[in-house]
Design a protein around this motif. Structure first.
Motif, PDB file in Angstrom:
ATOM      1  N   ARG A 195     -13.443  -8.536  10.408  1.00 64.29           N
ATOM      2  CA  ARG A 195     -12.588  -7.226  10.144  1.00 64.29           C
ATOM      3  C   ARG A 195     -12.979  -6.928   8.791  1.00 64.29           C
ATOM      4  O   ARG A 195     -12.830  -5.810   8.254  1.00 64.29           O
ATOM      5  CB  ARG A 195     -11.178  -7.467  10.039  1.00 64.29           C
ATOM      6  CG  ARG A 195     -11.003  -7.796  11.635  1.00 64.29           C
ATOM      7  CD  ARG A 195      -9.348  -8.059  11.729  1.00 64.29           C
ATOM      8  NE  ARG A 195      -8.339  -6.886  11.305  1.00 64.29           N
ATOM      9  CZ  ARG A 195      -7.289  -6.723  11.257  1.00 64.29           C
ATOM     10  NH1 ARG A 195      -6.573  -7.896  11.454  1.00 64.29           N
ATOM     11  NH2 ARG A 195      -6.619  -5.552  10.885  1.00 64.29           N
ATOM     12  N   HIS A 196     -14.106  -7.644   8.167  1.00 68.41           N
ATOM     13  CA  HIS A 196     -14.408  -7.076   6.770  1.00 68.41           C
ATOM     14  C   HIS A 196     -15.707  -8.042   6.518  1.00 68.41           C
ATOM     15  O   HIS A 196     -16.169  -8.866   7.069  1.00 68.41           O
ATOM     16  CB  HIS A 196     -13.438  -7.544   5.731  1.00 68.41           C
ATOM     17  CG  HIS A 196     -13.577  -7.153   4.436  1.00 68.41           C
ATOM     18  ND1 HIS A 196     -14.548  -7.828   3.392  1.00 68.41           N
ATOM     19  CD2 HIS A 196     -12.882  -6.106   3.591  1.00 68.41           C
ATOM     20  CE1 HIS A 196     -14.391  -6.919   2.357  1.00 68.41           C
ATOM     21  NE2 HIS A 196     -13.474  -5.987   2.545  1.00 68.41           N
ATOM     22  N   SER A 197     -16.563  -7.356   5.556  1.00 67.24           N
ATOM     23  CA  SER A 197     -17.826  -7.899   5.121  1.00 67.24           C
ATOM     24  C   SER A 197     -18.025  -9.186   4.239  1.00 67.24           C
ATOM     25  O   SER A 197     -18.974  -9.946   3.989  1.00 67.24           O
ATOM     26  CB  SER A 197     -18.773  -6.964   4.730  1.00 67.24           C
ATOM     27  OG  SER A 197     -18.160  -6.378   3.395  1.00 67.24           O
TER      28      SER A 197
ATOM     29  N   GLN B  16      -5.767  -0.610   6.733  1.00 68.74           N
ATOM     30  CA  GLN B  16      -5.939   0.132   5.613  1.00 68.74           C
ATOM     31  C   GLN B  16      -6.536  -0.685   4.441  1.00 68.74           C
ATOM     32  O   GLN B  16      -7.306  -0.388   3.808  1.00 68.74           O
ATOM     33  CB  GLN B  16      -4.751   1.027   5.220  1.00 68.74           C
ATOM     34  CG  GLN B  16      -4.259   2.123   6.094  1.00 68.74           C
ATOM     35  CD  GLN B  16      -3.283   3.030   5.836  1.00 68.74           C
ATOM     36  OE1 GLN B  16      -3.027   2.836   4.591  1.00 68.74           O
ATOM     37  NE2 GLN B  16      -2.797   3.763   6.595  1.00 68.74           N
ATOM     38  N   LEU B  17      -5.498  -2.044   4.299  1.00 72.11           N
ATOM     39  CA  LEU B  17      -6.161  -2.929   3.386  1.00 72.11           C
ATOM     40  C   LEU B  17      -7.306  -3.410   3.552  1.00 72.11           C
ATOM     41  O   LEU B  17      -8.314  -3.611   2.389  1.00 72.11           O
ATOM     42  CB  LEU B  17      -4.969  -3.876   3.166  1.00 72.11           C
ATOM     43  CG  LEU B  17      -5.129  -4.992   1.989  1.00 72.11           C
ATOM     44  CD1 LEU B  17      -5.327  -4.190   0.673  1.00 72.11           C
ATOM     45  CD2 LEU B  17      -3.918  -5.834   1.941  1.00 72.11           C
TER      46      LEU B  17
ATOM     47  N   LEU C 197       1.035  -1.228   0.192  1.00 72.94           N
ATOM     48  CA  LEU C 197      -0.169  -0.243   0.067  1.00 72.94           C
ATOM     49  C   LEU C 197       0.991   1.302  -0.012  1.00 72.94           C
ATOM     50  O   LEU C 197       0.588   2.356  -0.457  1.00 72.94           O
ATOM     51  CB  LEU C 197      -0.954  -0.129   1.225  1.00 72.94           C
ATOM     52  CG  LEU C 197      -2.134  -0.961   1.179  1.00 72.94           C
ATOM     53  CD1 LEU C 197      -2.866  -0.901   2.378  1.00 72.94           C
ATOM     54  CD2 LEU C 197      -3.053  -0.767   0.271  1.00 72.94           C
ATOM     55  N   LYS C 198       2.151   1.090   0.650  1.00 68.12           N
ATOM     56  CA  LYS C 198       2.867   2.250   0.243  1.00 68.12           C
ATOM     57  C   LYS C 198       3.170   3.012  -0.849  1.00 68.12           C
ATOM     58  O   LYS C 198       3.708   3.961  -1.086  1.00 68.12           O
ATOM     59  CB  LYS C 198       4.215   2.019   1.255  1.00 68.12           C
ATOM     60  CG  LYS C 198       3.938   1.589   2.826  1.00 68.12           C
ATOM     61  CD  LYS C 198       5.256   0.967   3.416  1.00 68.12           C
ATOM     62  CE  LYS C 198       6.139   2.031   3.461  1.00 68.12           C
ATOM     63  NZ  LYS C 198       7.367   1.582   4.322  1.00 68.12           N
ATOM     64  N   PHE C 199       2.980   1.963  -2.082  1.00 69.10           N
ATOM     65  CA  PHE C 199       3.565   2.617  -3.365  1.00 69.10           C
ATOM     66  C   PHE C 199       2.182   2.403  -4.243  1.00 69.10           C
ATOM     67  O   PHE C 199       2.373   2.434  -5.528  1.00 69.10           O
ATOM     68  CB  PHE C 199       4.777   2.045  -3.795  1.00 69.10           C
ATOM     69  CG  PHE C 199       4.923   0.517  -3.835  1.00 69.10           C
ATOM     70  CD1 PHE C 199       4.207   0.034  -4.851  1.00 69.10           C
ATOM     71  CD2 PHE C 199       5.420  -0.184  -2.726  1.00 69.10           C
ATOM     72  CE1 PHE C 199       4.236  -1.711  -4.881  1.00 69.10           C
ATOM     73  CE2 PHE C 199       5.370  -1.340  -2.826  1.00 69.10           C
ATOM     74  CZ  PHE C 199       4.886  -2.209  -3.850  1.00 69.10           C
TER      75      PHE C 199
ATOM     76  N   VAL D 243     -15.993  -1.769   6.702  1.00 71.34           N
ATOM     77  CA  VAL D 243     -15.194  -0.884   7.545  1.00 71.34           C
ATOM     78  C   VAL D 243     -15.121   0.497   7.011  1.00 71.34           C
ATOM     79  O   VAL D 243     -14.929   1.300   7.480  1.00 71.34           O
ATOM     80  CB  VAL D 243     -13.591  -1.584   7.013  1.00 71.34           C
ATOM     81  CG1 VAL D 243     -12.662  -0.567   7.682  1.00 71.34           C
ATOM     82  CG2 VAL D 243     -13.412  -3.044   7.672  1.00 71.34           C
ATOM     83  N   ASP D 244     -15.611   0.537   5.534  1.00 75.58           N
ATOM     84  CA  ASP D 244     -15.451   2.007   5.020  1.00 75.58           C
ATOM     85  C   ASP D 244     -16.570   2.610   5.848  1.00 75.58           C
ATOM     86  O   ASP D 244     -16.545   4.073   5.627  1.00 75.58           O
ATOM     87  CB  ASP D 244     -15.864   2.017   3.533  1.00 75.58           C
ATOM     88  CG  ASP D 244     -14.781   1.547   2.709  1.00 75.58           C
ATOM     89  OD1 ASP D 244     -13.549   1.691   3.257  1.00 75.58           O
ATOM     90  OD2 ASP D 244     -14.786   1.108   1.692  1.00 75.58           O
TER      91      ASP D 244
END
Length: 388
Positions: free
Chosen positions: A174-176, A152-153, A117-119, A385-386
């Motif tokens: 942690r996610h749907s 973040q991911l 994610l950093k790039f 999460v969003d």
């Protein structure tokens, strides 16, 4: 939690591009990313994007290599940079140029490491996948920002896959849209080990009986258990195949019945296994192994080997409770290995269990889940999460 969407794909995959960001190099050990991306190349133009290498005096460039139809390995080559932020900026520019230079009408990003994610922030993907094959934050030398980037991911991803049931239970809240896809098997490849054949040259002089292991030798491998077990069974030969990483090779136990044969190609593994009498998995029980689902478990079984393992949760739950793998601790390991040597592999039960597993089936099920994920994004829905 599992999520099922019945809507058809809004836009057909006419010219799709899939970029896979991996912390594992393609030529390191052939495992989950390689199995899946090889199959993905039938449906996408696949770019396997590796972590950078640094060469003094070079200019930033992408080293590109086609390894199969529709599958390209891309490695950023950078000069030594004074800071991580400069490295990330250089990779981001190279990545932007790469994507712009490949004709496509759909873009799927597939992450094995949140560090990417950093790039990759500038990418405008149609679908984002997080294939969480390991709990990387528990591994030795894990970057301190890994957990923050993983959070973040989870917010960015449309769908999340996990490499085993333990990971699924850990990540499902942690996610749907989280889906468990445990380690699978290329049965035909490892069935080759069942055929009588000549030993590889570096194994020919090793006596029988042989207990074998292949895989990465790192903090997950219990070298103390190896030493104690080999000492307790001096007439049994312990053969180990794989690269040594993150631990000092000088700490590996030595002895007349201990044989470290180094890394081998995936194509060579059945030839070595054909000369083994038992497959074993002497994993340490620590934070790094809490969530692993070793691919070698079904591979050993497909090769016709009885298998003995330490009490890795996913191995116990999936194989131990069915009597397909014997579970032992340090004290009972010699007795368990001795029993396995005498018993052999119950081929009919093993084959019945493995008949429902294949990397082809795994990829097909994953691919089907990408289509409703794209529908959701076009309709304006993202992960829960969003909305927190």
């Amino acid at each position: 939690m599992d999520q099922t969407v019945s809507n058809p794909l809004l836009v057909p995959f006419d010219n799709p591009l899939l970029i896979c960001f991996s912390h594992l190099r393609w030529d390191f050990v052939f495992q989950r990313p390689q199995h899946l991306m090889t199959r993905a190349a039938a449906d996408y133009a696949v770019v396997f994007f590796e972590e950078p290498v640094f060469e003094t005096g070079s200019i930033p460039v992408l080293r590109r290599k086609t390894v199969a139809p529709g599958l390209e390995i891309v490695t950023p080559v950078l000069p030594h940079c004074p800071s991580g932020s400069e490295v990330d900026r250089a990779i981001a520019i190279l990545l932007e140029d790469l994507v712009a230079g490949i004709e496509h009408d759909q873009l799927v990003t597939w992450y094995y490491t949140p560090m990417a994610l950093k790039f990759t922030k500038a990418l405008q993907e149609d679908v984002c996948v997080y294939d969480c094959m390991d709990e990387l934050s528990a591994f030795k030398n894990a970057p301190p920002e890994l957990e923050r980037l993983e959070e973040q991911l989870f917010g960015k991803a449309d769908v999340v896959f996990t490499g085993g049931m333990s990971l699924y239970e850990s990540k499902r809240s942690r996610h749907s849209s989280v889906h468990a896809f445990p380690s699978s098997i290329d049965t035909a490849h490892f069935h080759q080990a069942r055929r009588p054949q000549a030993d590889p040259a570096d194994q020919q002089s090793i006596a029988h009986p042989r207990v074998g292991f292949f895989g990465v030798i790192d903090e997950r491998f219990d070298i103390d258990l190896m030493a104690r077990t080999a000492a307790a069974m001096p007439t049994v030969q312990f053969v180990t195949i794989g690269p040594v990483v993150k631990i000092d090779p000088a700490t590996l136990p030595t002895g007349r019945n201990i044989h470290w044969l180094g890394a081998k190609r995936y194509a060579e593994l059945p030839g070595y296994m054909a000369g083994w009498d038992v497959g074993w998995m002497p994993f340490a029980l620590n934070d790094a192994t809490r969530y692993i689902s070793p691919t070698k478990t079904p591979e050993f079984l497909a090769g016709g080997l009885p298998v003995v393992s330490t009490a890795i949760v996913d191995v116990v739950q999936t194989y131990g409770r069915r009597g397909l793998v014997d579970i032992a601790d340090a004290g009972s390991m010699p007795a368990a290995l001795d029993a396995a040597l005498r018993r052999g592999c119950e081929m009919a039960r093993v084959d019945a269990f493995l008949s429902g597993m294949s990397w082809d089936t795994t990829w097909s099920a994953m691919h089907d889940l990408l289509k409703p994920a794209k529908v959701l994004r076009h309709q304006g829905f993202r992960s829960l999460v969003d909305h927190v």
